[in-house]
Design an enzyme around this catalytic site. Structure first.
Site, short mmCIF file in Angstrom:
data_model
loop_
_atom_site.label_atom_id
_atom_site.label_comp_id
_atom_site.label_asym_id
_atom_site.label_seq_id
_atom_site.Cartn_x
_atom_site.Cartn_y
_atom_site.Cartn_z
CG ASP A 146 -2.30 0.53 1.07
OD1 ASP A 146 -2.19 1.85 1.26
OD2 ASP A 146 -3.34 0.16 0.96
CG HIS A 219 -4.97 4.02 -0.05
ND1 HIS A 219 -4.52 2.66 0.04
CD2 HIS A 219 -6.17 3.90 -0.41
CE1 HIS A 219 -5.36 2.69 -0.20
NE2 HIS A 219 -6.58 2.64 -1.07
CB SER A 544 -8.99 0.98 -0.99
OG SER A 544 -8.48 0.96 -2.10
#
Ligand SMILES: *[C@@H]1O[C@H](CO)[C@@H](O)[C@H](O)[C@H]1NC(C)=O
Ligand SMILES: *[C@@H]1O[C@H](CO)[C@@H](O)[C@H](O)[C@H]1NC(C)=O
Ligand SMILES: *[C@@H]1O[C@H](CO)[C@@H](O)[C@H](O)[C@H]1NC(C)=O
Ligand SMILES: *[C@@H]1O[C@H](CO)[C@@H](O)[C@H](O)[C@H]1NC(C)=O
Ligand SMILES: *[C@@H]1O[C@H](CO)[C@@H](O)[C@H](O)[C@H]1NC(C)=O
Ligand SMILES: *[C@@H]1O[C@H](CO)[C@@H](O)[C@H](O)[C@H]1NC(C)=O
Ligand SMILES: *[C@@H]1O[C@H](CO)[C@@H](O)[C@H](O)[C@H]1NC(C)=O
Length: 758
Positions: A146, A219, A544
């Site tokens: 990620d 994220h 996600s």
């Protein structure tokens, strides 16, 4: 309709990719280009002690043949593929391709991200079920591929964590704003990979990203906390969704592999993703979670598919986000048959504001306005869309200042309306709308969304006199158990899989809308009034967010069944999924409110407690995947590219032993003949059990089973069956039913059966 909302903004700006990347690509030298080069490993001359020195030698020797720019060697790959990546001129590439050891090469590509209530919604509880049985994921290692991680987040404290497993070979790399001391028993590894992006001309500066595993965008911090965050009490999104934030496997260890970079130009190079996944395999992760994807390509050029195949051969479960390109059909990413592909669902929780008008009428609408500001006795201003000075797009500052503006403007999307009322200086706003999609960070003034069904009654009041008022508006209210849930999030990518349509994808649905997770705490999440607001936890949406839920569930199943293959763990998750929503009806599509189908929700919504004890599994071994690939008509070089060996052979080209069925009856020649599917089930429940098939099949489609009763006398025994599907000439274009194997020990092993007639 799709263009009326800026969904990419709703996904926290996480969808930006190839278009913005062109600015980087254009910087690169015209003459050279990064390639991923697959080699035939068996041709490595013996005098090279290892493959890396061989690869380096090959690249170094290219300059003499071509009087070109100097070539740049990027990575030599160990596990994910046999080969390397390098920046080469076309002359150098041509030279390299002459080598008999060369298999295939293809250009660098760039991928995109698919951007505390959750555990309870999934039925996880401390006293019973998979959590205590799996010791909350103890000793399992989840590798997250990620944007990096914010190591100081409370979600990654190591209170209550067991020691780092002795088998762990990973490490915490030093780098910008990241020191090895930041790792602990929760976060046991953190590395970053950027050679590919740098070769494409990108310089990593502090305005752009941290040159380390530290998360610039938030994220990766969010996905990590969802999969395996520790317990954090009182976490919330500015007061919304307040509760205990915890990951699905709160006692599992985490390792971050940063391969996604940048804030303005989010980008992820295929060479870096391969390097991150290669390292994760070397380090010894048990589960890999990827919330990113590349444009569709055949499996032999799909780096995530290629790297995942070697991961699963080593027993690592690979879980990937299905993508955010819904609601259109055929929009699935990461659909390779060895990957668990996860779509996004909604939760039974809503964020509300209440409204009382001057005449005493009360309403409840949607809001994420970040403070509990209360509005009382404030003038209501109706920005009518039927007058000449129509709508919220043309507000006059002196008319709306200090007032709550009522917007009923179908010409402007919600973002635009919010911008308009904010810049006109309104005090608050009410938006009459059919859509419920306004990004949490876009609530820059106290605003709420109200369904258009109230338009008539509210507008009647608004035009009734000169002194209409809002008696009160209240914010930061969270309601659970509201409405139908889960529903398929409207952005969630849908099947059939464009690359391998013979496998039903997505596999499963998991929470992906308004998921509370840890974020980067030192940069503003949003602006409200004149203030920049920061938060430790925030609500994000996207597939996600769904993938790390399933990665967490896979970690729990792995903790209970250490010796299960990745296919067995995935089978357990698929066949135990919940097919209905909280009203016992078919899971709906949030996009249009219609009933969903397995092309949208796969086998259904993930159900961790049942996944722990599936009864039987549909296992798949490495040779089965080879046989599957044999059926795709790839050349032998393409096969060797995926399989990393020239020593493969096609054995029995039966169907993949997948726990779901999809049949395409479009081909005229064979349209009306039966289609047969052979499957093998392995008993993982009680020694002695008898499974009876229960078929739920709609009109126009008939399904037969041979046999329809399966008896087991011991654990791990295998039994075979054949499922045959027939359709009527005039049956619907898309039809589906279910096969359920039910035994006397309360197991129900469910598989969707989908029929397509184009
Ligand atoms: C760690 O990285 C920082 C930033 O790149 C650097 O200044 C420092 O010298 C490095 N420390 C070690 C021990 O390598
Ligand atoms: C990146 O850095 C290199 C060397 O420091 C420099 O030559 C190049 O112009 C930089 N590129 C950009 C886009 O800033
Ligand atoms: C005003 O809004 C109503 C209902 O939302 C809509 O049907 C109508 O077309 C709109 N009129 C204009 C001029 O936009
Ligand atoms: C509003 O006020 C104006 C002048 O102050 C008056 O002419 C008008 O009739 C009023 N409208 C209503 C609906 O009371
Ligand atoms: C509006 O409010 C003012 C002051 O509160 C009052 O004098 C006036 O009569 C009201 N007008 C109407 C139409 O209610
Ligand atoms: C292929 O089929 C043959 C005959 O059915 C069987 O003996 C053999 O074990 C199968 N091989 C594999 C790899 O399944
Ligand atoms: C189904 O088969 C037809 C004819 O072979 C083909 O054109 C179509 O793309 C297939 N659809 C899917 C979803 O596989």
């Amino acid at each position: 309709m799709r263009t009326s909302f800026n969904w990419s903004i709703f996904l926290v700006g996480l969808m930006i990719l190839l278009p913005s990347f062109s600015s980087i690509a254009s910087l690169q030298l015209k003459t050279s280009q990064t390639y991923i080069i697959h080699m035939d490993h068996s041709q490595k001359p013996d005098h090279f002690s290892n493959h890396e020195s061989w690869h380096q030698h090959i690249v170094n020797s290219l300059s003499s043949a071509c009087e070109d720019d100097k070539q740049t060697f990027l990575y030599s790959y160990t596990h994910v593929m046999h080969g390397f990546s390098a920046k080469l001129t076309s002359c150098q590439l041509a030279e390299l391709e002459k080598s008999p050891a060369h298999l295939t090469s293809y250009k660098e590509s760039f991928g995109k991200m698919f951007t505390t209530h959750t555990p309870k919604f999934l039925g996880l509880n401390c006293g019973s079920g998979i959590w205590p049985t799996a010791s909350f994921g103890k000793d399992v290692i989840i590798g997250i591929i990620d944007t990096g991680i914010w190591p100081e987040s409370e979600s990654f404290n190591d209170n209550g964590m067991s020691a780092v497993p002795a088998r762990w070979k990973g490490k915490c790399e030093n780098g910008t704003a990241f020191s090895p001391y930041l790792c602990n028993k929760k976060l046991i590894g953190a590395r970053s990979f950027s050679k590919g992006l740098q070769a494409a001309g990108l310089n990593i500066s502090t305005e752009f990203d941290f040159d380390s595993a530290r998360d610039f965008m938030g994220h990766g911090t969010h996905t990590s906390s969802t999969a395996a965050g520790n317990y954090v009490y009182g976490a919330s999104h500015f007061g919304y969704a307040k509760g205990v934030a915890k990951g699905i496997a709160p006692r599992a260890h985490l390792a971050m592999y940063k391969v996604l970079w940048g804030s303005d130009t989010e980008a992820s190079a295929a060479t870096d993703v391969l390097a991150g996944m290669d390292q994760a395999i070397s380090d010894g992760v048990d589960i890999m979670s990827l919330s990113l994807g590349f444009d569709h390509s055949p499996l032999f050029e799909d780096v995530i598919a290629i790297a995942s195949l070697s991961a699963i051969e080593k027993g690592i479960v690979v879980v990937c986000a299905a993508g955010n390109d819904g609601p259109g059909a055929g929009t699935i990413y990461n659909g390779a048959p060895w990957i668990a592909t996860v779509g996004a669902g909604t939760m039974d929780r809503s964020y509300v504001a209440t409204l009382e008008l001057g005449n005493g009428m009360t309403f409840e609408g949607t809001s994420y306005f970040p403070t509990s500001a209360s509005i009382t006795d404030t003038p209501l201003y109706y920005a009518s869309n039927d007058t000449k000075t129509s709508g919220c797009s043309v507000l006059k500052r002196d008319e709306v200042k200090g007032k709550v503006v009522l917007c009923d403007d179908s010409n402007l999307d919600l973002n635009g309306q919010m911008d308009a009322v904010t810049s006109a200086g309104a005090y608050g706003a009410i938006f009459l709308t059919e859509s419920l999609f306004l990004d949490p960070e876009d609530y820059s003034i106290p605003g709420m969304l109200l369904p258009s069904k109230y338009a008539k009654i509210i507008k009647e009041y608004a035009i009734s006199g000169n002194n209409t008022t809002v008696k009160s508006m209240r914010f930061v209210l969270t309601k659970t158990g509201t409405g139908r849930a889960p529903q398929v999030a409207y952005f969630s990518s849908r099947g059939p899989d464009p690359v391998t349509p013979s496998i039903l994808k997505p596999d499963i649905l998991a929470p992906g809308v308004d998921v509370l997770g840890a974020v980067r705490p030192d940069v503003p999440f949003m602006e409200a009034g004149n203030y920049d607001l920061v938060t430790d936890y925030a609500l994000y949406s996207g597939t996600s967010m769904a993938a790390p839920h399933v990665a967490g569930v896979a970690a729990l199943v792995k903790a209970v069944h250490r010796n299960w293959s990745p296919a067995a763990i995935r089978s357990a998750i698929i066949t135990s999924a919940t097919k209905t929503d909280n009203t016992q009806g078919t899971i709906r599509d949030q996009w249009n409110g219609d009933m969903g189908t397995p092309l949208e929700f796969g086998a259904g919504h993930v159900n961790p407690n049942r996944a722990m004890d599936p009864g039987v599994i549909y296992d798949i071994g490495p040779q089965d995947y080879i046989d599957f690939l044999c059926g795709l008509g790839y050349t032998s070089k393409q096969m060797s590219t995926i399989l990393r060996t020239s020593q493969w052979s096609c054995e029995n080209q039966t169907d993949l032993n997948y726990p779901s069925f999809i049949a395409n009856f479009s081909n005229e020649a064979t349209a009306m003949s039966d289609k047969h599917y052979a499957r093998t089930v392995t008993n993982v429940g009680e020694d002695v059990s008898t499974y009876r098939a229960v078929l739920t099949v709609p009109e126009g489609m008939s399904v037969k089973l041979e046999p329809s009763i399966i008896k087991f006398t011991k654990k791990y025994e295998e039994q075979k069956f054949v499922l045959s599907i027939q359709v009527d000439k005039d049956s619907p274009k898309l039809n589906y039913g279910y096969l359920e194997w039910i035994d006397e020990h309360n197991h129900m092993v469910s598989s969707p059966i989908v029929v397509i007639r184009d």
